[in-house]
Design a protein around this motif. Structure first.
Motif, mmCIF file in Angstrom:
data_model
loop_
_atom_site.group_PDB
_atom_site.id
_atom_site.type_symbol
_atom_site.label_atom_id
_atom_site.label_comp_id
_atom_site.label_asym_id
_atom_site.label_seq_id
_atom_site.Cartn_x
_atom_site.Cartn_y
_atom_site.Cartn_z
ATOM 1 N N ASP A 54 0.908 -1.199 -0.006
ATOM 2 C CA ASP A 54 0.219 -0.056 0.225
ATOM 3 C C ASP A 54 0.804 1.287 -0.138
ATOM 4 N N ARG A 55 1.999 1.208 0.766
ATOM 5 C CA ARG A 55 2.898 2.386 0.833
ATOM 6 C C ARG A 55 3.952 2.682 -0.356
ATOM 7 N N SER A 56 3.966 1.418 -1.129
ATOM 8 C CA SER A 56 5.127 1.466 -2.057
ATOM 9 C C SER A 56 4.731 1.284 -3.519
ATOM 10 N N ASP A 60 8.472 6.099 3.019
ATOM 11 C CA ASP A 60 7.726 6.991 3.578
ATOM 12 C C ASP A 60 6.178 7.085 2.862
ATOM 13 N N CYS A 61 6.439 7.232 1.377
ATOM 14 C CA CYS A 61 5.232 7.251 0.806
ATOM 15 C C CYS A 61 5.764 7.133 -0.847
ATOM 16 N N THR A 62 4.693 7.347 -2.010
ATOM 17 C CA THR A 62 5.161 7.089 -3.219
ATOM 18 C C THR A 62 5.107 8.746 -3.625
ATOM 19 N N HIS A 117 4.590 14.683 -4.739
ATOM 20 C CA HIS A 117 4.185 13.814 -3.674
ATOM 21 C C HIS A 117 3.233 14.480 -2.855
ATOM 22 N N ASP A 169 1.091 16.842 3.567
ATOM 23 C CA ASP A 169 0.445 16.733 4.972
ATOM 24 C C ASP A 169 1.268 17.623 5.947
ATOM 25 N N TYR A 220 9.185 15.129 7.298
ATOM 26 C CA TYR A 220 8.634 14.096 6.146
ATOM 27 C C TYR A 220 8.708 15.416 5.076
ATOM 28 N N THR A 227 5.252 5.870 -11.290
ATOM 29 C CA THR A 227 5.308 5.945 -9.596
ATOM 30 C C THR A 227 6.582 5.556 -9.140
ATOM 31 N N ASN A 269 9.022 5.063 -5.288
ATOM 32 C CA ASN A 269 9.138 5.068 -3.569
ATOM 33 C C ASN A 269 9.947 6.291 -3.311
ATOM 34 N N GLU A 272 11.951 7.853 0.157
ATOM 35 C CA GLU A 272 12.106 7.982 1.913
ATOM 36 C C GLU A 272 12.917 9.028 2.234
#
Length: 202
Positions: free
Chosen positions: A67-69, A102-104, A123, A126, A134, A181, A183, A185
């Motif tokens: 889900d995160r990558s 951490d996110c894509t 990205h 937030d 982040y 997409t 990944n 970090e």
């Protein structure tokens, strides 16, 4: 722990779904040197070797990781950046990389730079996560698909990286196009500094 200096590209030769998890089987030149339970970075995701069969090895990506990558988008034939865990008796050529994505992000631009290539990535943003470190900073470090890179022109949601021909040829940056997409970090040092700042008011 990794350095973000990719050793080579492994090739996905098998995918088996097991509930919400996926067993990924790959082949690369150093398979014979691997051991069960060893950690290997795959596009920046730390995964554990669970099986070795000849020149192939298998790792399991759990649902949260998928889900995160971008590992959930892999197919047979996909090329994956791989790096074995860092030896503590050598030089740190990249930066400290945990292998915890951490996110894509999505590639929004790819531009020639007189021999090198500039990639722009976007990205999600937030404010709360930004307060926790982040984010990217100009000339700071970021890991993209497991590759340690220097940040250029960061904004809240975007940043650029410059890819030299060697990196283009020896990592899966050669497969990245607008819309791809990847990944991400963010730098662990920024997260620690942000955490220390938040504790000052306690």
């Amino acid at each position: 722990m990794f350095s973000g200096i990719v050793e080579e590209m492994a090739t996905v030769v098998g995918l088996v779904r097991d509930g919400g998890n996926v067993d990924l089987t790959l082949t690369c030149s150093f398979t014979q040197e691997l051991k069960i339970d060893q950690s290997v970075s795959h596009n920046g995701v730390c995964l554990t070797v669970v099986k070795i069969d000849g020149d192939r090895y298998t790792v399991t990506a759990m649902k949260e990781t998928l889900d995160r990558s971008n590992l959930g988008q892999l197919e047979v034939g996909s090329r994956v950046n791989v790096e074995r865990s860092m030896l503590m008796n050598g030089r740190l050529d990249g930066h400290i990389v945990q292998g915890h994505v951490d996110c894509t992000a999505r590639c929004t631009a790819k531009e020639d730079a007189d021999g090198s290539t500039y990639f722009t990535f976007e990205h999600g943003f937030d404010p709360e996560m930004a307060r926790r470190g982040y984010f990217t900073v100009d000339k700071g470090s970021v890991t993209v698909n497991g590759v340690s890179l220097t940040v250029c022109n960061p904004t809240e949601r975007t940043f650029q990286v410059a890819i030299i021909p060697y990196t283009m040829e020896n990592t899966n940056f050669c497969d990245i196009e607008v819309g791809t997409t990847v990944n991400l970090e963010f730098d662990i040092l920024g997260k620690y500094i942000a955490r220390l700042e938040s504790l000052k008011s306690i």
